[in-house]
Design an enzyme around this catalytic site. Structure first.
Site, PDB file in Angstrom:
ATOM      1  N   VAL A  58       0.828  -1.206   0.000  1.00 58.06           N
ATOM      2  CA  VAL A  58       0.000   0.000   0.000  1.00 58.06           C
ATOM      3  C   VAL A  58       0.864   1.258   0.000  1.00 58.06           C
ATOM      4  O   VAL A  58       0.711   2.148  -0.833  1.00 58.06           O
ATOM      5  CB  VAL A  58      -0.952   0.021   1.223  1.00 58.06           C
TER       6      VAL A  58
ATOM      7  N   THR B 163      -6.513  -0.094   7.655  1.00 58.05           N
ATOM      8  CA  THR B 163      -7.886  -0.501   7.928  1.00 58.05           C
ATOM      9  C   THR B 163      -8.080  -0.738   9.421  1.00 58.05           C
ATOM     10  O   THR B 163      -7.350  -1.516  10.043  1.00 58.05           O
ATOM     11  CB  THR B 163      -8.223  -1.787   7.158  1.00 58.05           C
TER      12      THR B 163
ATOM     13  N   ARG C 117      14.418  -3.744   3.816  1.00 56.71           N
ATOM     14  CA  ARG C 117      13.474  -3.284   2.784  1.00 56.71           C
ATOM     15  C   ARG C 117      13.860  -1.897   2.286  1.00 56.71           C
ATOM     16  O   ARG C 117      13.792  -1.614   1.087  1.00 56.71           O
ATOM     17  CB  ARG C 117      12.047  -3.270   3.322  1.00 56.71           C
TER      18      ARG C 117
ATOM     19  N   ARG D  74       0.629 -13.831   2.915  1.00 57.29           N
ATOM     20  CA  ARG D  74       0.005 -13.548   4.207  1.00 57.29           C
ATOM     21  C   ARG D  74      -1.425 -14.075   4.269  1.00 57.29           C
ATOM     22  O   ARG D  74      -2.235 -13.819   3.405  1.00 57.29           O
ATOM     23  CB  ARG D  74       0.024 -12.037   4.483  1.00 57.29           C
TER      24      ARG D  74
ATOM     25  N   ASP E 134      10.335   3.269   6.653  1.00 55.41           N
ATOM     26  CA  ASP E 134       9.981   1.904   7.035  1.00 55.41           C
ATOM     27  C   ASP E 134      10.961   1.451   8.113  1.00 55.41           C
ATOM     28  O   ASP E 134      12.158   1.773   8.041  1.00 55.41           O
ATOM     29  CB  ASP E 134      10.044   0.961   5.829  1.00 55.41           C
TER      30      ASP E 134
ATOM     31  N   CYS F 101      -7.000  -8.577   3.779  1.00 52.06           N
ATOM     32  CA  CYS F 101      -8.159  -7.668   3.710  1.00 52.06           C
ATOM     33  C   CYS F 101      -9.450  -8.404   4.020  1.00 52.06           C
ATOM     34  O   CYS F 101      -9.972  -8.325   5.125  1.00 52.06           O
ATOM     35  CB  CYS F 101      -8.224  -7.023   2.328  1.00 52.06           C
TER      36      CYS F 101
END
Length: 431
Positions: free
Chosen positions: A20, A123, A43, A334, A38, A263
Site C-alpha cells: 500500500v 484498515t 526493505r 500472508r 519503514d 483484507c
C-alpha cells in the site's frame, strides 16, 4: 500546508512501505518532496536500489521521483504531512493486532510538530484513529489535538496484482477532524487520484466505509461457499448455476473459493470486535467468517474422500498442490488459506508437494512450516492434484499435462474452476 507541499517548502512522508505505502509514496514523489519511512532496514536498502520488496512495482516506477527512503526518525522529522500505511493484522485468536499501527503512531508522535498533518490509511474499526492513535501521538509529542495538529483518515484501496484498479484510477475516500483538515487532505490526494475523492463527513464514517467494503465481500463469498457445499451434494456444478443466475440484471456476481489475504479474511474481525465491545454479537458477519475460514479443511477432506472412492491408500498417497499465495499472480503469502488445505491433508497422513511460480520458499517455511517443491522434482504419479490458486501460467495447462504428472485413477481438484468442461478422462471436481 497544501501550497507549501506544492512549492516543496514542506515534505510529505509515508510510514510503512508495503504493497500500500510504496505506490502511494512514489505517486506523490512525482510532484512533491517525499520521505519513505519503514522500520525494516533491509526493505529500505532494496527500495534505495529501486527494488520493490513486494514485487508489485518495477524499477521504472521509481524513476523521476523526489523521494528519500529511510528508517531514521531524524530524517522522518523533516516532514510536515504524514501518511500512515502499516498493516493491521489479527492475532491467533482473531482479535485485532494494533501493534504495527500503534508503533507507527508512536514513531510519528516522536517527530510531530505544531501545525503538522497525520493521515491514516490502515484498515481499522470505527473510532480507532481518534481513540487509539491520537492519544499515542499526543503523549509522545507533548502536543494537544486538535489545536496543535490535524488528523485525517483515507482508507487504502490498493488491490495487489491488479494493474487496472490502481491508485490513480479509483475514487479515494478522504476525511478530516474538521472542515479545514478535510479540505487540505482532499486537495493533497487529488494530486495523485485522477478518479477524484469522496469527502466523508467524519473520520469514523470513512473508517466504517472501508471496513464494510471487505465485510460485504466476505459475507457474499461465504454464501457462495455454502451454496457450493449444498450443490455438491446435489451433484450440481456451482459455476454453471452462477452463470445461469448471472443472466438476471441485478444478480450479484460472486464466486466460491478460499478467502485469505490481509483484507477480506481479516477486516471483518475488526468490525465484530468493536461491535462486541459495544454489546452486540455480529451473527451474520461471524457466520460468514466461520464458513470461509473452514473452506480449506473442507476442500482437503473432499479430496481425500474422492481418493478413497478411487481406491487410493490415503497414507501412501501423494498430492500436488499448485499455488500457495493468497491470490493469483502475486507474491504475497500472508493469511493464505492454501496453508489450511495443506495442513488438513497432512492430518490425513497424505504426502504433499507444493509448487508456486510467485511464492518464496523460505517465507513459506517461516510462516507455515513447509517449502516449495522444485519444478525438476515434480513427480509423475500424484494421486491428486489441487489447483488452489489461479496463477496465469496454470490457466494454460491442459488435460495432457495433468495426465503426465498423475497416477491411474487420479483426481483433479480445480478450486477456481479454471478447467471446467475441459477434462474428459481425469476425475474432475471444482467448488
Amino acid at each position: 500546508m497544501y501550497d507549501q507541499l506544492l512549492r516543496k517548502e514542506a515534505t510529505l512522508a509515508v510510514i510503512g512501505l508495503g504493497y500500500v505505502g510504496l505506490p502511494i509514496a512514489l505517486e506523490f514523489a512525482k510532484q512533491l518532496k517525499v520521505i519513505g519511512f519503514d522500520i525494516n532496514a533491509g526493505r529500505v536498502a532494496q527500495m534505495q536500489q529501486a527494488i520493490d520488496p513486494s514485487g508489485e512495482l518495477e524499477a521504472k516506477d521509481f524513476e523521476g521521483c523526489d523521494i528519500a527512503f529511510t528508517d531514521s526518525l531524524e530524517v522522518l522529522r523533516q516532514a510536515q504531512f504524514y501518511i500512515v500505511a502499516v498493516p493491521t493484522p489479527i492475532d491467533e485468536h482473531a482479535q485485532p493486532d494494533l501493534r504495527p499501527l500503534l508503533g507507527a503512531s508512536a514513531s510519528v508522535g516522536k517527530v510531530l510538530k505544531k501545525g503538522d498533518y497525520v493521515v491514516f490509511e490502515s484498515t481499522v474499526y470505527p473510532g480507532c484513529t481518534e481513540e487509539d492513535c491520537i492519544p499515542v501521538m499526543e503523549k509522545l509529542s507533548g502536543l494537544k489535538f486538535p489545536n496543535d495538529f490535524k488528523v485525517g483518515y483515507s482508507p487504502e484501496r490498493i488491490n495487489p496484482g491488479d494493474k487496472e484498479h490502481t491508485l490513480r484510477r479509483i475514487v479515494k475516500v478522504v476525511s478530516g477532524n474538521d472542515a479545514e483538515a478535510l479540505e487540505t487532505v482532499a486537495k493533497v490526494y487529488e494530486l495523485v487520484v485522477d478518479a477524484g475523492v469522496h469527502r466523508a463527513s467524519s473520520i469514523r464514517v470513512a473508517e466504517a466505509a472501508k471496513i464494510i467494503e471487505n465485510t460485504q465481500r466476505d459475507v457474499n463469498i461465504a454464501l457462495m461457499n455454502e451454496l457450493s457445499m449444498i450443490f455438491d451434494r446435489m451433484n450440481i456444478n456451482t459455476y454453471e448455476v452462477l452463470e445461469a443466475a448471472g443472466t438476471k440484471w441485478n444478480f450479484l456476481k460472486f464466486s466460491p473459493g478460499l478467502v485469505g489475504g490481509h483484507c477480506i479474511g481479516v477486516d471483518p474481525y475488526y468490525l465484530t470486535y468493536k461491535a462486541k465491545e459495544l454489546g452486540y454479537d455480529a451473527k451474520v458477519i461471524l457466520s460468514g467468517r466461520t464458513t470461509n475460514d473452514n473452506m480449506g479443511a473442507y476442500i482437503a477432506r473432499k479430496t481425500v474422500q474422492m481418493m478413497i472412492k478411487k481406491g487410493k491408500d490415503v497414507a501412501k498417497s501423494r498430492v500436488l498442490v499448485m499455488g500457495a499465495t493468497f491470490k493469483e499472480n502475486v507474491e504475497d503469502i500472508r493469511n493464505s488459506k492454501v496453508a489450511d488445505v495443506i495442513q488438513e491433508l497432512k492430518n490425513f497422513s497424505v504426502n504433499v508437494d507444493i509448487v508456486d511460480p510467485h511464492a518464496d520458499s523460505d517465507e513459506l517455511l517461516h510462516e507455515y512450516g513447509f517449502r516449495l517443491t522444485a519444478n525438476d522434482d515434480i513427480r509423475d504419479d500424484y494421486d491428486a492434484v489441487i489447483v488452489a490458486v489461479g496463477h496465469k501460467p496454470y490457466a494454460a495447462k491442459d488435460e495432457a499435462y495433468f495426465q503426465s504428472i498423475t497416477a491411474d485413477n487420479a483426481v483433479l481438484v480445480d478450486i477456481k474452476g479454471l478447467y471446467r468442461g475441459q477434462m474428459q478422462e481425469l476425475h474432475y471436481w471444482s467448488l
